[in-house]
Motif scaffolding. Structure first.
Motif, PDB file in Angstrom:
ATOM      1  N   UNK A  11       0.796  -1.231   0.000  1.00 18.38           N
ATOM      2  CA  UNK A  11       0.000   0.000   0.000  1.00 18.38           C
ATOM      3  C   UNK A  11       0.824   1.275   0.000  1.00 18.38           C
ATOM      4  N   UNK A  12       2.043   1.254   0.582  1.00 16.51           N
ATOM      5  CA  UNK A  12       2.867   2.461   0.677  1.00 16.51           C
ATOM      6  C   UNK A  12       4.267   2.193   0.134  1.00 16.51           C
ATOM      7  N   UNK A  13       4.802   3.155  -0.597  1.00 21.72           N
ATOM      8  CA  UNK A  13       6.122   2.989  -1.206  1.00 21.72           C
ATOM      9  C   UNK A  13       7.258   3.418  -0.284  1.00 21.72           C
ATOM     10  N   UNK A  14       6.928   4.095   0.822  1.00 21.36           N
ATOM     11  CA  UNK A  14       7.935   4.451   1.807  1.00 21.36           C
ATOM     12  C   UNK A  14       7.316   4.524   3.189  1.00 21.36           C
ATOM     13  N   UNK A  15       8.170   4.443   4.215  1.00 20.66           N
ATOM     14  CA  UNK A  15       7.718   4.513   5.596  1.00 20.66           C
ATOM     15  C   UNK A  15       8.539   5.575   6.321  1.00 20.66           C
ATOM     16  N   UNK A  16       7.975   6.098   7.418  1.00 26.01           N
ATOM     17  CA  UNK A  16       8.671   7.077   8.244  1.00 26.01           C
ATOM     18  C   UNK A  16       9.017   6.428   9.578  1.00 26.01           C
ATOM     19  N   UNK A  17      10.299   6.406   9.902  1.00 21.52           N
ATOM     20  CA  UNK A  17      10.744   5.827  11.168  1.00 21.52           C
ATOM     21  C   UNK A  17      10.325   6.746  12.316  1.00 21.52           C
ATOM     22  N   UNK A  18       9.735   6.141  13.363  1.00 16.20           N
ATOM     23  CA  UNK A  18       9.354   6.922  14.544  1.00 16.20           C
ATOM     24  C   UNK A  18      10.111   6.476  15.795  1.00 16.20           C
ATOM     25  N   UNK A  19      11.029   5.523  15.637  1.00 19.67           N
ATOM     26  CA  UNK A  19      11.864   5.074  16.749  1.00 19.67           C
ATOM     27  C   UNK A  19      13.183   5.849  16.738  1.00 19.67           C
ATOM     28  N   UNK A  20      13.886   5.776  17.849  1.00 16.26           N
ATOM     29  CA  UNK A  20      15.215   6.383  17.926  1.00 16.26           C
ATOM     30  C   UNK A  20      16.276   5.337  17.575  1.00 16.26           C
ATOM     31  N   UNK A  21      17.399   5.713  16.977  1.00  9.73           N
ATOM     32  CA  UNK A  21      17.888   7.086  16.804  1.00  9.73           C
ATOM     33  C   UNK A  21      17.583   7.688  15.438  1.00  9.73           C
ATOM     34  N   UNK A  22      16.745   7.033  14.616  1.00 10.22           N
ATOM     35  CA  UNK A  22      16.530   7.500  13.240  1.00 10.22           C
ATOM     36  C   UNK A  22      15.158   8.133  13.066  1.00 10.22           C
ATOM     37  N   UNK A  23      14.580   8.625  14.131  1.00  7.57           N
ATOM     38  CA  UNK A  23      13.239   9.208  14.115  1.00  7.57           C
ATOM     39  C   UNK A  23      13.120  10.283  13.028  1.00  7.57           C
ATOM     40  N   UNK A  24      12.091  10.131  12.178  1.00  6.33           N
ATOM     41  CA  UNK A  24      11.831  11.087  11.117  1.00  6.33           C
ATOM     42  C   UNK A  24      12.407  10.709   9.765  1.00  6.33           C
ATOM     43  N   UNK A  25      13.292   9.736   9.728  1.00  6.76           N
ATOM     44  CA  UNK A  25      13.916   9.326   8.462  1.00  6.76           C
ATOM     45  C   UNK A  25      12.912   8.532   7.617  1.00  6.76           C
ATOM     46  N   UNK A  26      12.914   8.778   6.316  1.00  6.84           N
ATOM     47  CA  UNK A  26      12.053   8.047   5.394  1.00  6.84           C
ATOM     48  C   UNK A  26      12.838   6.895   4.764  1.00  6.84           C
TER      49      UNK A  26
END
Length: 367
Positions: free
Chosen positions: A203-218
């Motif tokens: 369903x989605x071609x990318x995800x957004x990390x919400x864990x640390x230490x890479x929070x916000x990375x696609x």
């Protein structure tokens, strides 16, 4: 006890659970060193458990090491296992055996030609909860097995894992990540799979990390993240399966097995224990006593210990290469079925692993 030398390659997130059980539960395992491409990671794990960090080459060349435990990321499983075989070592990998059936079969064929053993996680089906469910099925309490459901659904591992990108690369996704637990346990309970049908979507071609230490990375998504299918087993049972990293929440239990005379609720196959519930036709669900061992903790690495005992006593080990290859073929078949719009025949044949009714060691606990 004639202990078996173990060399461990891969010191990432899962290695902690393995090392905790190996150093406290299974004295047959003689851990002779840890290695990782990241030497600092190996040194950190070694210090944590009072072990020795070594290079990969040192582990492969050590004549006192008989089994290489391969805890690398999925896409490296076969390459590392082939190195171990070339060095004359038996090898046991984290799941899955490989990222596709072709490379898994190449590994199995190589091991067979060299007279060496291969094995792979999961080994949770050794647990007292799953062995209790198997015993009830084998006693005929549910009658003729008819079907079941296998369900793992969550929003995705980027919520909690510190480095989740590999879950969305080739070799990842919910089927190859979590499917091994469910399908392996179902083979333990019902026997081998004969045919598969299914659908796999992204369903989605990318995800957004919400864990640390890479929070916000696609991170990109290269694999299906929602898979729904049906497995027809050789014994005639038909089981529905759903594996997803795209579901906010659900109310399905992980595993149910249906028979003509009753229904079993089987524990989460990612755990060794958990409640087993039985409903007799016309009755109500009742929790069953867990009288078998390995139901009260995390015994991850019991499959390696069983392999070690099997080497010493010259018997088959339970979490073996044939089982892992069969499960890998089944998992890949859902994608093939989705792409081609047809039912896929499973070519590998496998025996149900021997039940674990007492312990790894002929009537005595392995501890």
């Amino acid at each position: 006890m004639n202990r078996v030398g173990i060399g461990i390659i891969g010191c990432g997130n899962i290695s902690g659970a393995y090392l905790k059980a190996m150093t406290t539960e299974f004295p047959i395992l003689d851990i002779r060193g840890l290695a990782d491409l990241n030497s600092e990671l190996a040194q950190s794990r070694a210090a944590e458990f009072g072990l020795v960090a070594r290079s990969i080459d040192e582990l492969l060349s050590d004549p006192q090491i008989e089994i290489i435990l391969n805890l690398t990321v999925p896409k490296a499983h076969v390459a590392v296992a082939m190195q171990a075989l070339e060095a004359g070592k038996h090898t046991y990998s984290e799941k899955p055996l490989g990222i596709n059936f072709a490379e898994g079969k190449k590994l199995a064929d190589s091991a067979r030609s060299k007279g060496l053993r291969i094995g792979a996680a999961p080994d949770t089906f050794f647990g007292g909860g799953h062995q209790t469910a198997r015993s009830l099925i084998d006693q005929g309490v549910i009658g003729l097995p008819v079907g079941g459901t296998a369900t793992f659904m969550c929003p995705g591992h980027e919520r909690w894992h510190p480095n989740p990108a590999f879950y969305y690369e080739v070799g990842g996704g919910p089927m190859l990540d979590m499917g091994p637990y469910y399908i392996t346990d179902l083979v333990n309970l019902l026997g081998p799979v004969a045919k598969v049908a299914g659908f796999a979507i992204t369903p989605r071609s990318e995800r957004v990390i919400t864990s640390e230490p890479r929070n916000g990375e696609r991170i990109p998504v290269d694999v299906p993240t929602h898979v729904a299918g049906v497995m027809a087993f050789e014994n005639g049972a038909v089981v529905q399966i759903g594996m997803s990293f795209d579901v906010a929440g659900h109310k399905h239990v992980p595993l149910e097995v249906y028979g003509t005379e009753g229904t079993l609720i089987v524990p989460d196959p990612n755990r060794f224990g958990g409640p087993v519930e039985y409903l007799k036709k016309g009755g109500q669900f009742e929790e069953q006593p867990l009288t078998l061992p390995y139901a009260d903790g995390n015994f991850r690495s019991i499959g390696v210990a069983d392999m070690a005992h099997a080497i010493r006593s010259d018997r088959p080990h339970r979490a073996n290469g044939d089982l892992a290859l069969h499960v890998l073929e089944v998992m890949e078949a859902f994608q093939t079925a989705s792409e081609h719009g047809r039912t896929i025949e499973i070519t590998t044949k496998v025996q149900r692993p021997a039940p674990l009714s007492d312990s790894l060691v002929d009537g005595r606990l392995a501890k």
